[in-house]
Scaffold this motif. Structure first.
Motif, PDB file in Angstrom:
ATOM      1  N   ILE A   1       0.838  -1.204   0.000  1.00  0.00           N
ATOM      2  CA  ILE A   1       0.000   0.000   0.000  1.00  0.00           C
ATOM      3  C   ILE A   1       0.870   1.250   0.000  1.00  0.00           C
TER       4      ILE A   1
ATOM      5  N   LEU B   1       1.049   4.161  -2.860  1.00  0.00           N
ATOM      6  CA  LEU B   1       0.890   5.589  -2.611  1.00  0.00           C
ATOM      7  C   LEU B   1       2.060   6.377  -3.187  1.00  0.00           C
TER       8      LEU B   1
ATOM      9  N   ARG C   1      -1.014  -3.061  -5.650  1.00  0.00           N
ATOM     10  CA  ARG C   1      -0.461  -1.706  -5.684  1.00  0.00           C
ATOM     11  C   ARG C   1      -1.237  -0.818  -6.657  1.00  0.00           C
TER      12      ARG C   1
ATOM     13  N   VAL D   1      -4.336   0.631  -5.197  1.00  0.00           N
ATOM     14  CA  VAL D   1      -4.047   1.777  -4.327  1.00  0.00           C
ATOM     15  C   VAL D   1      -3.844   3.041  -5.163  1.00  0.00           C
TER      16      VAL D   1
END
Length: 287
Positions: free
Chosen positions: A70, A74, A186, A189
């Motif tokens: 995560i 980001l 990923r 996210v």
């Protein structure tokens, strides 16, 4: 050693991505374009997950792995938003060298957080990349094509910083999960982050203004990014981050070549010397 082939595959697809994206985001809000591209990547990455059967390992994911995936997502989202904003404001052959200089930060972070060694060759390579990047982005006397708005430099630098963090966080998070599944998580996210930015800035109003050509190139750039990611994190799973990252950054050669052919962007002699230094510095790091 198949991870080396995946690393070079990542470099090629990443190089193509920059050109397709540059064409696609002309006249389009860069945040909206990033969000659209991420939808394509999400669909593509999860299709691969179900195709290879790695979805069966979802119950085995640990909290530590999810946390770093995560965080990596980001960092990726932040890097993308900065990178494509920089592409919109500046020339590809100036934005890309700064973004690719994240190799230097990646190696430093890999040394500090992963304990990967930094030898003489890597130090020489980092110096060559730093000098080469400066030569490539330096304003040339008598050149009027450079945009008067220099904010693209700030966005490009931020893109490099977040890209370096992505590699380190991704390396940690990908160690205990099948690489395709890690990439898909990923991407989810990044998708959430990208669309939050779009709605916060009211960018959704721009969707109706995107023409057919822009849609096509944005979608194609998303597909190329998906392929690049799958190759990159497959390479990162088996290879050291301090080697995989430099190979991936060789995408600058593909980007510069394509920018000359399709965007008619030209390199000055100084920038050409800079490109040689960046490339040589990247190759030296492989030793």
């Amino acid at each position: 050693m198949s991870w080396i082939l995946f690393a070079f595959g990542s470099a090629f697809f990443a190089g193509v991505t920059a050109i397709l994206a540059k064409i696609g985001i002309r006249g389009v809000n860069s945040n909206v374009a990033t969000a659209i591209r991420t939808i394509v990547i999400l669909i593509f990455s999860w299709a691969i997950v179900f195709l290879v059967g790695s979805w069966r390992t979802i119950p085995d994911l640990t909290l530590r792995t999810l946390t770093f995936l995560i965080l990596s997502g980001l960092a990726t989202g932040a890097s993308w938003l900065c990178y494509f904003r920089a592409l919109q404001l500046g020339d590809v052959n100036k934005v890309t060298p700064i973004d690719k200089s994240s190799t230097v930060l990646t190696i430093l972070f890999a040394f500090l957080f992963l304990g990967e060694p930094v030898g003489v060759f890597k130090v020489i390579g980092m110096i060559a990349i730093a000098v080469g990047t400066y030569l490539m982005i330096a304003r040339q006397p008598g050149v009027t094509s450079a945009p008067p708005n220099r904010r693209w430099i700030i966005y490009a630098i931020l893109s490099a910083v977040f890209a370096a963090l992505t590699s380190i966080l991704g390396k940690i998070g990908i160690q205990e999960v099948e690489s395709n599944l890690g990439t898909a998580i990923r991407t989810g996210v990044v998708l959430v982050m990208a669309w939050l930015v779009v709605f916060v800035t009211h960018g959704e109003r721009e969707l109706r203004r995107i023409d057919g050509k822009s849609w096509l190139f944005i979608l194609l750039s998303g597909l190329m990014t998906g392929l690049s990611w799958l190759c990159y994190y497959r390479a990162l799973q088996d290879g050291p981050a301090s080697v995989v990252a430099p190979i991936d950054k060789l995408s600058i050669l593909v980007t510069i070549l394509f920018s000359a052919v399709f965007l008619r962007e030209k390199l000055s002699k100084k920038a050409a010397i800079g490109l040689v230094l960046v490339t040589a510095g990247t190759l030296v790091m492989l030793f």
